[in-house]
Design an enzyme around this catalytic site. Sequence first.
Site, PDB file in Angstrom:
ATOM      1  CG  HIS A   1      -7.595  10.542   8.877  1.00 54.09           C
ATOM      2  ND1 HIS A   1      -8.918  10.882   8.738  1.00 54.09           N
ATOM      3  CD2 HIS A   1      -7.295   9.807   7.761  1.00 54.09           C
ATOM      4  CE1 HIS A   1      -9.406  10.394   7.619  1.00 54.09           C
ATOM      5  NE2 HIS A   1      -8.425   9.744   6.994  1.00 54.09           N
TER       6      HIS A   1
ATOM      7  CE  LYS B   1       0.366  -4.636   3.074  1.00 56.81           C
ATOM      8  NZ  LYS B   1       0.233  -6.025   2.521  1.00 56.81           N
TER       9      LYS B   1
ATOM     10  CE1 TYR C   1      -3.057  -2.393   5.771  1.00 58.63           C
ATOM     11  CE2 TYR C   1      -3.371  -0.058   5.304  1.00 58.63           C
ATOM     12  CZ  TYR C   1      -3.186  -1.356   4.863  1.00 58.63           C
ATOM     13  OH  TYR C   1      -3.129  -1.607   3.515  1.00 58.63           O
TER      14      TYR C   1
ATOM     15  CB  THR D   1      -0.911   0.005   1.251  1.00 57.48           C
ATOM     16  OG1 THR D   1      -1.585   1.258   1.367  1.00 57.48           O
ATOM     17  CG2 THR D   1      -0.094  -0.195   2.524  1.00 57.48           C
ATOM     18  CG  ASP D   2      -1.154   4.930  -1.053  1.00 57.78           C
ATOM     19  OD1 ASP D   2      -1.730   4.297  -0.138  1.00 57.78           O
ATOM     20  OD2 ASP D   2      -1.765   5.758  -1.759  1.00 57.78           O
ATOM     21  CD  GLU D   3      -3.516   3.592   4.341  1.00 54.44           C
ATOM     22  OE1 GLU D   3      -3.401   3.744   5.573  1.00 54.44           O
ATOM     23  OE2 GLU D   3      -4.563   3.191   3.804  1.00 54.44           O
TER      24      GLU D   3
ATOM     25  CE  LYS E   1     -10.555  -0.901   4.324  1.00 60.00           C
ATOM     26  NZ  LYS E   1      -9.621  -1.360   3.300  1.00 60.00           N
TER      27      LYS E   1
END
Length: 355
Positions: free
Chosen positions: A292, A162, A158, A132-134, A197
């Site tokens: 966030h 990852k 999360y 993921t880009d997160e 989501k």
Amino acid sequence: MILVTGGAGFIGANFVLDWIEATGEPVVNLDALTYAGNLANLKSLAQDSRHIFVQGDIGDRPLVDKLLKDHQPRAIVHFAAESHVDRSIHGPGAFIQTNVNGTFTLLEAARGHWMSLQGSAKDAFRFHHVSTDEVYGSLKPTDPPFTETHPYEPNSPYSASKAASDHMVRAWHHTYGLPVITTNCSNNYGPYHFPEKLIPLMIVNALAGKPLPVYGDGMQVRDWLYVKDHCSAIREVLARGKVGETYNIGGWNEKPNIEIVKTICGLLDELRPDAGGSYARHITYVTDRPGHDRRYAIDARKLERELGWKPAETFETGIRKTVQWYLDNAEWVSQVQSGAYREWVARNYADRSTA
């Protein structure tokens, strides 16, 4: 034959369906069928001998070893992951167990399998890790998009889990020579998306006349990637990507969350009008979630430059297809909204005051 982990989830199921349609190559699909895994996503393959489904955990080493020995897959495509930020805040342990420990177990099993291969079979084997880009953290409004060399700065349990799995995949390549490829994607949307989501939650809540909860001011920006474009990109990377490399997959669609919500409301106003007025009347601003990230954006030029891949869908075409899919598949939506799902939604939003 390939082995897909997490192939009953949102992205994994779309990939399995796309793979068999596009290539005809058989798939062994390993999925634990936790809350977001759903065999109904794969209903069209129920009688297809090219799809072999196995319910099980990637952390079950004897099971994974047996699947690799029995089926001799030429590649592993690793989707299996806990993936919802809000759930990771409430219960980070499951994310460490699956995303970190599970990936470690899978890497070790893959390494053993790869070492047992000979000649061209060994040369051709690939371990494709879907991330993921997160993992890259958050961008300021004027920052350039994430490239593959952007520093890792995860901000949620999360994304941290990852990031850890990404680092392990890289280490297993550099230490042991395991032929790996990693892809980091932006926010996916499309058919079979579990309604926790943003996009599916807004669609199902709007249709039910429920509040449309928007975190904070709604100006968190994400790059949106239609899931079928993501699937086609993975096929290209698996076929022609360079071993040991990372490729960012994005949709070139940066949008603030509130714009997404208003777009969905507008499409529903058109496709399923509500006698009470525009669905936008249900938009409700709620307290933001902890940690966030403000903005994600993917620079996918490496993938375009090296492999010639571009997304086929614009956001406008993709979101229309997505809204129409949910309108056409009310039975699927009803089935996935179990008691456990309702309890989760109630817990996640119960303590968020409206703004």
